[in-house]
Design a protein around this motif. Sequence first.
Motif, mmCIF file in Angstrom:
data_model
loop_
_atom_site.group_PDB
_atom_site.id
_atom_site.type_symbol
_atom_site.label_atom_id
_atom_site.label_comp_id
_atom_site.label_asym_id
_atom_site.label_seq_id
_atom_site.Cartn_x
_atom_site.Cartn_y
_atom_site.Cartn_z
ATOM 1 N N ALA A 306 0.847 -1.195 0.000
ATOM 2 C CA ALA A 306 0.000 0.000 0.000
ATOM 3 C C ALA A 306 0.881 1.243 0.000
ATOM 4 C CB ALA A 306 -0.917 0.010 1.219
ATOM 5 N N LEU A 307 0.555 2.192 -0.875
ATOM 6 C CA LEU A 307 1.302 3.446 -0.987
ATOM 7 C C LEU A 307 0.375 4.605 -0.674
ATOM 8 C CD1 LEU A 307 3.823 5.107 -1.962
ATOM 9 C CD2 LEU A 307 2.793 5.063 -4.229
ATOM 10 N N GLY A 308 0.841 5.509 0.165
ATOM 11 C CA GLY A 308 0.046 6.673 0.535
ATOM 12 C C GLY A 308 0.719 7.976 0.153
ATOM 13 N N PHE A 309 -0.084 8.932 -0.308
ATOM 14 C CA PHE A 309 0.383 10.268 -0.674
ATOM 15 C C PHE A 309 -0.363 11.251 0.225
ATOM 16 C CE2 PHE A 309 2.349 11.875 -4.833
ATOM 17 C CZ PHE A 309 2.902 12.981 -4.205
ATOM 18 N N GLY A 397 -4.187 10.182 -0.369
ATOM 19 C CA GLY A 397 -4.589 9.288 -1.451
ATOM 20 C C GLY A 397 -3.871 7.967 -1.300
ATOM 21 N N LEU A 398 -4.578 6.855 -1.519
ATOM 22 C CA LEU A 398 -4.009 5.520 -1.370
ATOM 23 C C LEU A 398 -4.071 4.759 -2.690
ATOM 24 C CD1 LEU A 398 -5.428 4.269 2.062
ATOM 25 C CD2 LEU A 398 -3.033 4.696 1.511
ATOM 26 N N SER A 399 -2.974 4.072 -3.012
ATOM 27 C CA SER A 399 -2.973 3.127 -4.129
ATOM 28 C C SER A 399 -2.386 1.815 -3.631
ATOM 29 C CB SER A 399 -2.165 3.674 -5.309
ATOM 30 O OG SER A 399 -0.815 3.900 -4.943
ATOM 31 N N MET A 417 -3.388 10.752 -8.007
ATOM 32 C CA MET A 417 -4.761 10.960 -8.493
ATOM 33 C C MET A 417 -5.761 10.831 -7.350
ATOM 34 S SD MET A 417 -4.764 8.797 -12.055
ATOM 35 C CE MET A 417 -3.281 8.729 -13.064
ATOM 36 N N ALA A 418 -5.534 9.841 -6.488
ATOM 37 C CA ALA A 418 -6.433 9.657 -5.342
ATOM 38 C C ALA A 418 -6.341 10.844 -4.389
ATOM 39 C CB ALA A 418 -6.091 8.358 -4.620
ATOM 40 N N LEU A 437 -10.500 7.619 -12.092
ATOM 41 C CA LEU A 437 -9.649 8.786 -11.838
ATOM 42 C C LEU A 437 -8.627 8.988 -12.943
ATOM 43 C CD1 LEU A 437 -8.949 8.499 -7.990
ATOM 44 C CD2 LEU A 437 -10.569 9.996 -9.160
ATOM 45 N N ARG A 438 -8.306 7.926 -13.694
ATOM 46 C CA ARG A 438 -7.340 8.097 -14.782
ATOM 47 C C ARG A 438 -7.874 9.080 -15.811
ATOM 48 N NH1 ARG A 438 -3.237 4.506 -14.192
ATOM 49 N NH2 ARG A 438 -3.755 2.476 -13.282
#
Length: 697
Positions: A306-309, A397-399, A417-418, A437-438
């Motif tokens: 999980a990656l968070g911004f 935002g999470l991906s 984007m998230a 979102l893309r």
Amino acid sequence: MQNRELVEAQAVSERERRKYLTLFERLPLPAVVLDRSGVVREANEAAAAVFGCSATEQLCNRSVYRMLDAEARSRVHAYLAAPPSVTEEGSATEIPLHVGRPHDGAYLSYSAHLARLPACSEEDSRVHMLLVDRHSDDRQEREGRCRQMLSDSTSTLIHAFDLTGNLIFANRAASAYLEGAETLSVEQRRAFDGLLGSRALDIEVLIAGKPISNQGSYAAAPEDRRSFLIQKFPLRDDSGKIFAVGGTSTDVSTLMAGQSDLYAAFSLAKDLANRDALTGLANRPGFVERLRGALAGLDPAGKGLALGFLDIDAFKDINDGMGHEIGDAILSAFARRLEDTMGERACLGRFGGDEFLFFIADSTPEEAERLLQRTLGDIRSPYEVAGTKVLLTCSAGLSHAPRDATRAEDLLRAADMALYSAKSNGRDRISHFRESLRFTSERRLQVFSALRKALCEDSFRLVFQPKFDISDRRMIVGAEALLRWRDPQLGEVSPAEFVPLAEANGLHNALDLRVLKLFARQQGEWVRRGLRLPVSVNLSARSLQSTELVPSVLALLDYHDIPPELLLLEITETGLMTCASEAPRNLARLADAGVRISIDDFGTGYSSLAYLQKLRPSELKIDRSFIAQLDARDEASERIVRAMLALAESLQLSTVAEGIETEDQLAWLVENGCEFGQGFLVSPGLEIPAFEALLSG
């Protein structure tokens, strides 16, 4: 008479002779006139200097053959000996030759341009020879050959990439690693990032405009991994514009393996280069490198990564209001709180400014969200800096890999984007990436690119929505100027789409100035035609903080001879409350000059009575969300609108109801004492001809 004509003709001929003789003598290029035997009959000063003579007289009557090398003598003789029919008059022949310098015996390179001159008889036939210097061409050729030999001989890899990231040059050493490939696309070069440097490093060079060093490793074979010192630098043309990114890659494997202290120093330097100086977290390149490593080591049967911004909401206001020193202290405290809350399981980094990153390996999206919710809760606890308490909120935002992407860059883009979705939907929240979102992101990029172009090309226009008297809808008392934009490719773009983009990317001042100029041009024309109608113009809250706002507005009014009272500046209530102290001062200066102030969307914010009194507005505009509830006879909404009308009356302010669409809404507003209105019930925003027709009707 014949004698006089003859004398005049002789005078004209003499003047022409002197003119062309002067041109010949003053010509900056060496020039001589040769007879058929190769004897110099005439020469200019430039030619005398080339042939080593102090004066033209010393050169004349000498054979040119004595001053040329053997090959040049042969070529010149062949030209002079050829019949005139072979070498036509006026047609030039170019031959290379070398002129010997008497004082040192060296030969200088020239291109000789030979042309036969008109003659009265074959015996008098002469040839004009003009010399063009080729020294610099020869020198450049030698220097180019030298550079090529050095490039091919060195063991250092030399390479260059164009502005789009494609390989455009590789020396022999680099080509050996690339197995002879002369070009690499952006996609193909990723396999050689540890050898030639990444595209991200190129972009960093392009932005900084200066050299940057990095360390990489590359394995041509599994058992032969080597370390490289990669140096990147901008390549500029004669005008100073960057046209490519050059680079060298030096194999330092042996050096580092043989000297452990040097290796430790190099490792330390690399670690420092990958850390953010302010917070001590990994910087963007360092974080991305760790993310790539984590993705490469993911268990295909595991939970994924999980990656968070993260982005601190409205952090610019803290910097503007409290200063960058306080802002830096808050960023450091924010970083420590992230570390304490997320623990060792999360890898943290600072992307730049007030944006942070984290990733958690072996984690589902739901687990990451729960951890992030706890983190955001801790972040909301007040920060005390220099005796001042600051409350922060954060959007995230999470991906997730492999669900959303498998490459580090794509995963970051998905989280970004998230994050944008979270910020667009009210901030202080978490959004997960979704495929829709893309399209939103691509559309946003298209609109932003077109917006910057439109601001340069003045592609905007204004429409005008009438403001009418509530008791007599046919009486137009003013108008609101609404910005419209039609792009050749995108078509009509809504202000709801491009205005937030302008504000988020620092274009709000340019956009507001464009609106003010369009207003001033049209209002000035109406005033000259005798039409005095107050017009409202919407301004961004951020533009109110600019020191250029007041002089710009007053200058436009003065230039177009517009009375100040014919301009109303509309500012949203919420926007006013988020402004720094400069905004009220600017509004006060405009009010002192006669410009009227209108508070838009009143009732949706949280302004105090003292603040309203300080701003000295002329008008309150009741937000359309309250007007829409009047049809349903919602008692709470009715009480709120009555309270606003009473407040405006007590402060001696005009009231305007926005978004009137039904007869019932209009009747209620008439009954309860509202003065003015706007809405589709009477008219939407009209193009200028239609608006003028409405006024005249």
